[in-house]
Design a protein around this motif. Structure first.
Motif, PDB file in Angstrom:
ATOM      1  N   SER A   1       0.844  -1.196   0.000  1.00  0.00           N
ATOM      2  CA  SER A   1       0.000   0.000   0.000  1.00  0.00           C
ATOM      3  C   SER A   1       0.875   1.241   0.000  1.00  0.00           C
ATOM      4  O   SER A   1       2.026   1.222   0.453  1.00  0.00           O
ATOM      5  CB  SER A   1      -0.929   0.020   1.227  1.00  0.00           C
ATOM      6  N   LEU A   2       0.316   2.319  -0.520  1.00  0.00           N
ATOM      7  CA  LEU A   2       0.966   3.629  -0.527  1.00  0.00           C
ATOM      8  C   LEU A   2      -0.050   4.631   0.003  1.00  0.00           C
ATOM      9  O   LEU A   2      -1.168   4.714  -0.519  1.00  0.00           O
ATOM     10  CB  LEU A   2       1.407   3.996  -1.938  1.00  0.00           C
ATOM     11  N   GLU A   3       0.351   5.381   1.038  1.00  0.00           N
ATOM     12  CA  GLU A   3      -0.600   6.261   1.721  1.00  0.00           C
ATOM     13  C   GLU A   3      -0.052   7.670   1.869  1.00  0.00           C
ATOM     14  O   GLU A   3       1.154   7.868   2.067  1.00  0.00           O
ATOM     15  CB  GLU A   3      -0.929   5.700   3.104  1.00  0.00           C
ATOM     16  N   LEU A   4      -0.949   8.642   1.759  1.00  0.00           N
ATOM     17  CA  LEU A   4      -0.645  10.042   2.040  1.00  0.00           C
ATOM     18  C   LEU A   4      -1.033  10.326   3.481  1.00  0.00           C
ATOM     19  O   LEU A   4      -2.177  10.069   3.885  1.00  0.00           O
ATOM     20  CB  LEU A   4      -1.422  10.950   1.084  1.00  0.00           C
ATOM     21  N   LEU A   5      -0.108  10.869   4.256  1.00  0.00           N
ATOM     22  CA  LEU A   5      -0.350  11.153   5.668  1.00  0.00           C
ATOM     23  C   LEU A   5      -0.491  12.654   5.883  1.00  0.00           C
ATOM     24  O   LEU A   5       0.287  13.447   5.354  1.00  0.00           O
ATOM     25  CB  LEU A   5       0.806  10.630   6.528  1.00  0.00           C
ATOM     26  N   THR A   6      -1.474  13.045   6.656  1.00  0.00           N
ATOM     27  CA  THR A   6      -1.569  14.415   7.172  1.00  0.00           C
ATOM     28  C   THR A   6      -1.226  14.344   8.661  1.00  0.00           C
ATOM     29  O   THR A   6      -1.934  13.690   9.418  1.00  0.00           O
ATOM     30  CB  THR A   6      -2.974  14.986   6.964  1.00  0.00           C
ATOM     31  N   MET A   7      -0.168  15.021   9.069  1.00  0.00           N
ATOM     32  CA  MET A   7       0.412  14.759  10.380  1.00  0.00           C
ATOM     33  C   MET A   7       0.477  16.037  11.213  1.00  0.00           C
ATOM     34  O   MET A   7       0.851  17.106  10.725  1.00  0.00           O
ATOM     35  CB  MET A   7       1.812  14.157  10.229  1.00  0.00           C
ATOM     36  N   PHE A   8       0.111  15.882  12.482  1.00  0.00           N
ATOM     37  CA  PHE A   8       0.187  16.958  13.463  1.00  0.00           C
ATOM     38  C   PHE A   8       1.123  16.511  14.588  1.00  0.00           C
ATOM     39  O   PHE A   8       0.877  15.490  15.230  1.00  0.00           O
ATOM     40  CB  PHE A   8      -1.192  17.281  14.052  1.00  0.00           C
ATOM     41  N   ARG A   9       2.169  17.276  14.834  1.00  0.00           N
ATOM     42  CA  ARG A   9       3.027  17.000  15.982  1.00  0.00           C
ATOM     43  C   ARG A   9       2.430  17.641  17.231  1.00  0.00           C
ATOM     44  O   ARG A   9       1.647  18.590  17.139  1.00  0.00           O
ATOM     45  CB  ARG A   9       4.429  17.555  15.739  1.00  0.00           C
ATOM     46  N   ASN A  10       2.839  17.138  18.390  1.00  0.00           N
ATOM     47  CA  ASN A  10       2.378  17.788  19.619  1.00  0.00           C
ATOM     48  C   ASN A  10       3.117  19.087  19.883  1.00  0.00           C
ATOM     49  O   ASN A  10       2.725  19.862  20.755  1.00  0.00           O
ATOM     50  CB  ASN A  10       2.533  16.857  20.819  1.00  0.00           C
ATOM     51  N   GLY A  11       4.193  19.354  19.107  1.00  0.00           N
ATOM     52  CA  GLY A  11       4.891  20.623  19.202  1.00  0.00           C
ATOM     53  C   GLY A  11       5.873  20.694  20.353  1.00  0.00           C
ATOM     54  O   GLY A  11       6.080  19.731  21.101  1.00  0.00           O
ATOM     55  N   ASP A  12       6.471  21.866  20.510  1.00  0.00           N
ATOM     56  CA  ASP A  12       7.478  22.099  21.541  1.00  0.00           C
ATOM     57  C   ASP A  12       7.273  23.494  22.112  1.00  0.00           C
ATOM     58  O   ASP A  12       7.252  24.484  21.362  1.00  0.00           O
ATOM     59  CB  ASP A  12       8.880  21.972  20.929  1.00  0.00           C
ATOM     60  N   ARG A  13       7.113  23.557  23.429  1.00  0.00           N
ATOM     61  CA  ARG A  13       6.905  24.858  24.070  1.00  0.00           C
ATOM     62  C   ARG A  13       8.255  25.488  24.391  1.00  0.00           C
ATOM     63  O   ARG A  13       9.004  24.988  25.240  1.00  0.00           O
ATOM     64  CB  ARG A  13       6.062  24.724  25.334  1.00  0.00           C
ATOM     65  N   LEU A  14       8.550  26.579  23.710  1.00  0.00           N
ATOM     66  CA  LEU A  14       9.824  27.282  23.886  1.00  0.00           C
ATOM     67  C   LEU A  14       9.667  28.454  24.845  1.00  0.00           C
ATOM     68  O   LEU A  14       8.589  29.046  24.961  1.00  0.00           O
ATOM     69  CB  LEU A  14      10.333  27.783  22.535  1.00  0.00           C
ATOM     70  N   PRO A  15      10.731  28.827  25.532  1.00  0.00           N
ATOM     71  CA  PRO A  15      10.666  29.992  26.436  1.00  0.00           C
ATOM     72  C   PRO A  15      10.594  31.291  25.639  1.00  0.00           C
ATOM     73  O   PRO A  15      10.697  31.300  24.415  1.00  0.00           O
ATOM     74  CB  PRO A  15      11.977  29.885  27.227  1.00  0.00           C
ATOM     75  N   GLU A  16      10.429  32.389  26.337  1.00  0.00           N
ATOM     76  CA  GLU A  16      10.370  33.700  25.681  1.00  0.00           C
ATOM     77  C   GLU A  16      11.740  34.025  25.097  1.00  0.00           C
ATOM     78  O   GLU A  16      12.744  34.067  25.812  1.00  0.00           O
ATOM     79  CB  GLU A  16       9.948  34.765  26.685  1.00  0.00           C
ATOM     80  N   LEU A  17      11.767  34.248  23.791  1.00  0.00           N
ATOM     81  CA  LEU A  17      13.036  34.446  23.101  1.00  0.00           C
ATOM     82  C   LEU A  17      13.242  35.882  22.621  1.00  0.00           C
ATOM     83  O   LEU A  17      14.377  36.371  22.606  1.00  0.00           O
ATOM     84  CB  LEU A  17      13.133  33.499  21.902  1.00  0.00           C
ATOM     85  N   VAL A  18      12.173  36.571  22.211  1.00  0.00           N
ATOM     86  CA  VAL A  18      12.274  37.948  21.716  1.00  0.00           C
ATOM     87  C   VAL A  18      11.123  38.740  22.306  1.00  0.00           C
ATOM     88  O   VAL A  18       9.974  38.288  22.301  1.00  0.00           O
ATOM     89  CB  VAL A  18      12.221  38.008  20.181  1.00  0.00           C
TER      90      VAL A  18
END
Length: 515
Positions: free
Chosen positions: A178-195
């Motif tokens: 099989s060959l599949e197209l994936l739509t993917m959501f990461r849980n992300g990364d919470r970064l500190p205040e940078l600017v």
């Protein structure tokens, strides 16, 4: 991939001439029954002696039978017939065939041969069946030494499921994918205040421009390739290869004094001889400095596995397989912060001084281990429902790389330091460790066999990595910095690493080859 699959086509005839013969016999039976009915005396009261009815037999040869209509060859056929996907199959007229009858299922076999591996192969003929004025095509079957392979897939016709006779087979009927197209959501990364922006000396009133939130969580596309082969004649055991990946997720922020007059990088100052407290590295400030800052972050994730799937249980059109094998997964993330400032006031720095600063953080995760789980499949007509639940377990190697640099130039003279603002001597360099990790995965798929040999699929998937290292885990959580070149007090930024569970989830769409 499927077992014991029924063809998703309307079609019930196997031999047109046989059907015509049955029709002729039925006509003869009806004619005979009508004659008999005319000869039977109806029951009515009488006083005579009972006499049995006399029956006149109608000879069968007096009934006109319509001769069977032979099927046309491909060269003269008026309909658009498709061939079975086997090179040595020739479409022929049913009336011209010498059938070989299988007593078990009364199927007519057109040809017999062997494939290149010596497996006996028999081919059944083409058929055209008319049903309510519609022509239905049945391209036939290929009989591979104990299993039927049609356009709907490889159907196991029996055989006990054991642990013997396992080998990689090169026959076409034994492979699926099989060959599949994936739509993917990461849980992300919470970064500190940078600017931040606001009064340069009053960080409490500053407004955050970059950081202070979860980043790298937007949707990205990806793909997954599955390739498998049956390892036994009964299709109870298979070897499955899977590989998947997601497109790179990125974040970019860029600002200069023309867009925002006040720009700064916040940090907690623990410099030797100074009172600890919040501070800001000025990037741009009216009358004091002009400058710009850029923040870039990326995230890449991919993986693959190899598993043996062994039939465990089957009933009511469904099967349950147990799977075991090897699992791999990799997660890479990075964060780069770069700024350039030109002094406009001697109070800030000698006028004309250019200060360029850079901090870079990289996090790498490599998982290698075994996997154990179950795979299920259920089919109802042309619809299929499959599920996968498994967990990888093994070694997780985590690597953090932190580098910093500051270049100060004035009047053609430059000075370079290998320390930035958030990367100093106390935390710079590469750090690697190993731990035991888990990679659980869930997948649910619905399929519809819209085309012969192919199935359209849609489903949901989620895969995770426990104790993963992300870029936020490589940064001092308090943004504490000791700006002394050789600090003797607080050793900040801290070199400690922090870990959390990373996961990616989404919807997948695909096409599956189910031969």
């Amino acid at each position: 991939m499927k077992r014991n699959t029924k063809m998703c086509r309307n079609g019930w005839g196997k031999n047109a001439s046989r059907m015509n013969m049955l029709l002729a016999i039925a006509i003869a039976g009806v004619a005979t029954a009508s004659t008999v009915h005319a000869q039977v005396r109806t029951k009515r009261p009488d006083r005579g002696t009972y006499r049995s009815p006399e029956m006149e037999t109608l000879p069968l040869d007096t009934v006109e039978l319509e001769p069977p209509t032979p099927m046309q060859d491909t060269e003269n056929a008026s309909t658009n017939l498709r061939r079975v996907a086997h090179e040595n199959v020739q479409l022929r007229s049913l009336s011209s065939m010498t059938p070989l009858v299988d007593d078990a299922n009364d199927d007519a076999i057109a040809d017999s041969d062997q494939d290149r591996h010596g497996v006996p192969v028999s081919y059944e003929s083409y058929e055209v069946i008319q049903d309510d004025g519609q022509i239905i095509y049945d391209e036939g079957y290929a009989h591979y030494g104990g299993e039927y392979c049609d356009d709907a897939g490889c159907d196991s016709m029996g055989g006990a499921c054991g642990w013997a006779n396992s080998k990689i087979r090169l026959s076409r009927c034994d492979w699926f994918g099989s060959l599949e197209l994936l739509t993917m959501f990461r849980n992300g990364d919470r970064l500190p205040e940078l600017v931040t922006t606001g009064p340069a000396e009053a960080t409490a009133d500053a407004q955050v421009l970059a950081g202070g939130e979860t980043l790298l969580k937007d949707i990205t596309v990806g793909g997954r390739l599955t390739l498998g082969t049956w390892l036994d004649d009964s299709q109870c055991r298979s070897l499955v290869f899977r590989g998947w990946g997601a497109a790179e997720e990125s974040y970019h922020f860029s600002r200069d004094q023309t867009q925002t007059s006040i720009l700064g990088r916040p940090f907690f100052d623990v410099t030797d001889g100074e009172t600890p407290g919040d501070n800001v590295q000025i990037i741009a400030s009216p009358g004091r400095a002009n400058g710009s800052i850029n923040v870039d972050a990326t995230s890449n994730v991919f993986g693959g596995d190899v598993s043996v799937r062994q039939y465990l249980y089957g009933a009511y059109g469904g099967t349950v397989d147990v799977l075991y094998g090897y699992q791999y997964m990799r997660l890479n993330e990075d964060l780069r912060i770069g700024s350039s400032t030109v002094s406009l006031d001697d109070d800030f720095a000698p006028v004309g001084t250019i200060i360029a600063s850079r901090d870079a953080f990289e996090a790498e995760n490599d998982f290698h281990g075994g996997q154990l789980g179950i795979a299920t499949k259920y089919r109802e007509g042309c619809w299929s429902f499959s599920g996968l639940a498994k967990a990888g377990f093994g070694s997780l190697r985590r690597t953090a790389t932190r580098t910093g640099a500051t270049v100060t130039s004035n009047g053609g003279i430059s000075a370079t330091s290998d320390q930035g603002l958030l990367v100093r001597n106390t935390n710079s360099g590469k750090t690697t460790d190993h731990t035991f990790g888990w990679v659980p995965e869930l997948d649910f798929t619905i399929g519809y066999q819209r085309f012969p040999s192919y199935e359209l699929t849609v489903g949901y998937h989620i895969i995770a990595m426990t104790d993963a290292l992300q870029t936020s885990g490589t940064i001092d959580p308090n943004l504490a910095t000791n700006l002394a070149d050789n600090p003797t007090g607080t050793q900040s930024p801290s070199p400690d690493l922090r870990f959390d569970t990373f996961y990616v989830q989404g919807i997948h769409f695909g096409i599956q080859y189910v031969y």
